[in-house]
Write an enzyme that holds these catalytic residues in place. Structure first.
Site, PDB file in Angstrom:
ATOM      1  N   GLU A  96     -18.507  -9.383   0.937  1.00 31.32           N
ATOM      2  CA  GLU A  96     -18.162 -10.765   0.632  1.00 31.32           C
ATOM      3  C   GLU A  96     -17.306 -11.349   1.749  1.00 31.32           C
ATOM      4  OE1 GLU A  96     -18.333 -10.902  -4.185  1.00 31.32           O
ATOM      5  OE2 GLU A  96     -16.427 -10.303  -3.345  1.00 31.32           O
ATOM      6  N   CYS A 109     -12.440 -16.158   5.829  1.00 30.13           N
ATOM      7  CA  CYS A 109     -11.848 -14.847   5.530  1.00 30.13           C
ATOM      8  C   CYS A 109     -12.964 -13.815   5.558  1.00 30.13           C
ATOM      9  CB  CYS A 109     -11.188 -14.909   4.156  1.00 30.13           C
ATOM     10  SG  CYS A 109     -10.593 -13.311   3.572  1.00 30.13           S
ATOM     11  N   CYS A 116     -13.001  -0.036   0.647  1.00 28.31           N
ATOM     12  CA  CYS A 116     -11.735   0.217   1.343  1.00 28.31           C
ATOM     13  C   CYS A 116     -11.200   1.574   0.897  1.00 28.31           C
ATOM     14  CB  CYS A 116     -10.719  -0.867   1.019  1.00 28.31           C
ATOM     15  SG  CYS A 116      -9.177  -0.729   1.957  1.00 28.31           S
ATOM     16  N   CYS A 120      -4.802   0.539  -2.745  1.00 28.37           N
ATOM     17  CA  CYS A 120      -3.575  -0.106  -3.220  1.00 28.37           C
ATOM     18  C   CYS A 120      -3.733  -0.383  -4.713  1.00 28.37           C
ATOM     19  CB  CYS A 120      -3.312  -1.393  -2.442  1.00 28.37           C
ATOM     20  SG  CYS A 120      -3.098  -1.075  -0.675  1.00 28.37           S
ATOM     21  N   CYS A 123      -5.317  -3.817  -6.078  1.00 26.51           N
ATOM     22  CA  CYS A 123      -6.417  -4.456  -5.337  1.00 26.51           C
ATOM     23  C   CYS A 123      -7.762  -3.936  -5.832  1.00 26.51           C
ATOM     24  CB  CYS A 123      -6.256  -4.187  -3.846  1.00 26.51           C
ATOM     25  SG  CYS A 123      -7.581  -4.915  -2.858  1.00 26.51           S
ATOM     26  N   GLY A 165     -11.689  -4.301   3.002  1.00 28.37           N
ATOM     27  CA  GLY A 165     -11.481  -3.299   4.040  1.00 28.37           C
ATOM     28  C   GLY A 165     -10.142  -3.385   4.736  1.00 28.37           C
ATOM     29  N   GLU A 166      -9.818  -2.317   5.460  1.00 30.80           N
ATOM     30  CA  GLU A 166      -8.575  -2.229   6.228  1.00 30.80           C
ATOM     31  C   GLU A 166      -8.956  -2.282   7.716  1.00 30.80           C
ATOM     32  OE1 GLU A 166      -5.250  -2.267   6.242  1.00 30.80           O
ATOM     33  OE2 GLU A 166      -5.470  -1.746   8.349  1.00 30.80           O
ATOM     34  N   SER A 197      -4.777  -8.649   9.109  1.00 28.90           N
ATOM     35  CA  SER A 197      -3.855  -8.192   8.069  1.00 28.90           C
ATOM     36  C   SER A 197      -4.054  -6.705   7.837  1.00 28.90           C
ATOM     37  CB  SER A 197      -4.143  -8.970   6.778  1.00 28.90           C
ATOM     38  OG  SER A 197      -3.304  -8.504   5.731  1.00 28.90           O
ATOM     39  N   LEU A 221       3.235  -5.604   3.066  1.00 29.48           N
ATOM     40  CA  LEU A 221       4.414  -4.771   2.813  1.00 29.48           C
ATOM     41  C   LEU A 221       4.539  -4.402   1.324  1.00 29.48           C
ATOM     42  CD1 LEU A 221       6.817  -3.540   4.361  1.00 29.48           C
ATOM     43  CD2 LEU A 221       8.147  -5.529   3.655  1.00 29.48           C
ATOM     44  N   CYS A 339      -7.310 -13.299  -3.059  1.00 34.83           N
ATOM     45  CA  CYS A 339      -6.874 -12.043  -2.438  1.00 34.83           C
ATOM     46  C   CYS A 339      -7.032 -10.879  -3.397  1.00 34.83           C
ATOM     47  CB  CYS A 339      -5.395 -12.104  -2.083  1.00 34.83           C
ATOM     48  SG  CYS A 339      -5.012 -13.339  -0.887  1.00 34.83           S
TER      49      CYS A 339
HETATM   50  N1  SAH Z   1      -6.474  -4.165   4.001  1.00 33.79           N
HETATM   51  C1  SAH Z   1      -5.808  -5.272   4.631  1.00 33.79           C
HETATM   52  C2  SAH Z   1      -6.638  -6.526   4.567  1.00 33.79           C
HETATM   53  C3  SAH Z   1      -6.776  -7.133   3.179  1.00 33.79           C
HETATM   54  S1  SAH Z   1      -5.808  -8.580   3.154  1.00 33.79           S
HETATM   55  C4  SAH Z   1      -4.440  -5.469   4.019  1.00 33.79           C
HETATM   56  O1  SAH Z   1      -4.184  -4.900   2.976  1.00 33.79           O
HETATM   57  O2  SAH Z   1      -3.606  -6.139   4.606  1.00 33.79           O
HETATM   58  C5  SAH Z   1      -5.727  -8.945   1.496  1.00 33.79           C
HETATM   59  C6  SAH Z   1      -4.305  -9.201   1.037  1.00 33.79           C
HETATM   60  O3  SAH Z   1      -4.345  -9.471  -0.376  1.00 33.79           O
HETATM   61  C7  SAH Z   1      -3.446  -7.979   1.231  1.00 33.79           C
HETATM   62  O4  SAH Z   1      -2.132  -8.341   1.521  1.00 33.79           O
HETATM   63  C8  SAH Z   1      -3.520  -7.364  -0.153  1.00 33.79           C
HETATM   64  O5  SAH Z   1      -2.479  -6.479  -0.409  1.00 33.79           O
HETATM   65  C9  SAH Z   1      -3.471  -8.589  -1.034  1.00 33.79           C
HETATM   66  N2  SAH Z   1      -3.942  -8.342  -2.386  1.00 33.79           N
HETATM   67  C10 SAH Z   1      -4.710  -7.325  -2.814  1.00 33.79           C
HETATM   68  N3  SAH Z   1      -4.916  -7.402  -4.131  1.00 33.79           N
HETATM   69  C11 SAH Z   1      -4.266  -8.514  -4.553  1.00 33.79           C
HETATM   70  C12 SAH Z   1      -4.120  -9.135  -5.808  1.00 33.79           C
HETATM   71  N4  SAH Z   1      -4.707  -8.648  -6.886  1.00 33.79           N
HETATM   72  N5  SAH Z   1      -3.381 -10.257  -5.884  1.00 33.79           N
HETATM   73  C13 SAH Z   1      -2.805 -10.780  -4.770  1.00 33.79           C
HETATM   74  N6  SAH Z   1      -2.927 -10.232  -3.547  1.00 33.79           N
HETATM   75  C14 SAH Z   1      -3.635  -9.112  -3.442  1.00 33.79           C
END
Ligand code: SAH
Length: 362
Positions: A96, A109, A116, A120, A123, A165-166, A197, A221, A339
């Site tokens: 996506e 985006c 991934c 986390c 996510c 993805g990361e 990111s 973070l 996100c």
């Molecule tokens: N893997 C990379 C790129 C993804 S960016 C990274 O983690 O930075 C997507 C952003 O959305 C990241 O900061 C992630 O932690 C955040 N995110 C993931 N799940 C989310 C959620 N349920 N609500 C809000 N932000 C979320």
């Protein structure tokens, strides 16, 4: 760089590689620039339509080259104008990508992997496990396809590597994609318009610090203590928060640039006044801005979104102590494009947490 059927894939080549390939086939190198312009700047992938190339050349190219391009399977448009694209890749995998209008610029985006590996806790993408890395051509291809579909090939827009993805877990392909996107003969997107990111894969971050073409950096973070981050962002057990912030302190920033720290807010978990004060201390000595992301809730995610009053109070503690802070306005939640909500449909039905083979653990 060749497809299974033996064709060269122009989508995977930077300009140098395309020049060398043409050279090797006894064709003039300057055609590479023309091809690059057609493909990247105008979104044309049929050689027949590349009218400034001679007829003979066009037909030879068509027998030996292709431009692998993700196929739009479905688009969904949110009430706020955000549009989510479901794309199918050549091997049938789905990813996506999301268009977010006026943030204040138009923003695309894009994803860097199918699924991934980072897992986390909040996510949804992580629930797919890691299926495979995207190639540079597939990363750039998302931008080409969205820009063409949205009529944006001629206009300026930003890119965020914040989809599935990361990015630093797929370092080489991501950096090659940034090079192709930046090429003046292609889309000519300056790396300052691109934000990468990352959860903070340290070896990748250290390599990034040495790159000539440097995107903006955002760090996910999400926590203020090692214990908290170990739980929410498991990669922290390998690359700890202290080392991560040290690497950020050393990260070479141009004048006026700052690192963005993303902080997902989870009710009763990391949203206390004390967390806010700890976050202020962690930001000490870093040219930082903090972006608060109130959780986008989803079925199967065992956390809740704090109320607005809590988010505002947290933000106030930061700003009163001199930390620049913003609250991310969630876009496209009604179409699950916000996100952390990107997960391709077939995997929505699979059992959560399923890890698929293929990639080295980081
Ligand atoms: N893997 C990379 C790129 C993804 S960016 C990274 O983690 O930075 C997507 C952003 O959305 C990241 O900061 C992630 O932690 C955040 N995110 C993931 N799940 C989310 C959620 N349920 N609500 C809000 N932000 C979320």
């Amino acid at each position: 760089m060749t497809l299974p059927d033996g064709h060269y894939d122009i989508a995977e080549m930077d300009l140098d590689e395309l020049e060398q390939t043409l050279d090797g086939l006894g064709k003039a190198r300057f055609h590479a620039r023309q091809l690059f312009q057609w493909v990247h700047r105008r979104g044309i992938v049929e050689f027949d339509e590349m009218t400034d190339l001679g007829r003979d050349l066009r037909s030879t190219l068509a027998t030996q080259f292709q431009v692998a391009t993700p196929l739009v399977v479905r688009t969904e448009r949110s009430s706020d104008g955000t549009t989510k694209f479901l794309l199918r890749l050549d091997d049938g995998q789905r990813i996506e990508s999301v268009f977010i209008p006026d943030t204040p610029s138009n923003t695309v985006c894009i994803s860097s992997q199918v699924g991934c590996a980072m897992q986390c806790g909040f996510c949804l993408t992580g629930r797919m496990g890691i299926v495979r890395n995207l190639t540079a051509g597939e990363i750039v291809g998302q931008v080409r396809v969205l820009a063409r579909e949205l009529g944006m090939l001629q206009s300026r827009f930003n890119i965020v590597l914040m989809g599935m993805g990361e990015p630093l877990h797929n370092y080489d392909a991501v950096m090659k994609a940034i090079r192709i996107l930046a090429d003046e003969h292609g889309l000519a997107i300056h790396p300052r318009r691109i934000t990468l990111s990352t959860v903070g894969v340290l070896p990748g971050l250290e390599r990034l610090a040495t790159e000539p073409l440097m995107p903006n950096l955002a760090i996910s973070l999400h926590a203020t203590t090692a214990e908290q981050r170990d739980r929410l962002v498991p990669i922290n057990r390998k690359y700890g928060i202290v080392e991560l912030l040290d690497a950020c302190r050393r990260f070479p920033l141009k004048r006026r640039d700052r690192i963005t720290f993303e902080y997902v807010m989870l009710k009763g978990v990391n949203d206390s006044d004390e967390d806010a004060r700890r976050l202020v201390r962690l930001m000490h000595g870093i040219r930082a801005k903090v972006n608060l992301l109130p959780l986008n809730e989803a079925a199967g995610i065992p956390y809740e979104r704090p109320d607005d009053a809590r988010v505002n109070r947290f933000a106030k503690i930061l700003s009163e102590r001199g930390v620049t802070v913003s609250v991310r306005k969630s876009r496209g939640r009604d179409i699950r494009a916000a996100c952390g909500q990107l997960i391709t449909e077939s995997s929505r039905q699979k059992s959560p947490g399923q890890m698929l083979a293929g990639l080295m653990p980081v």
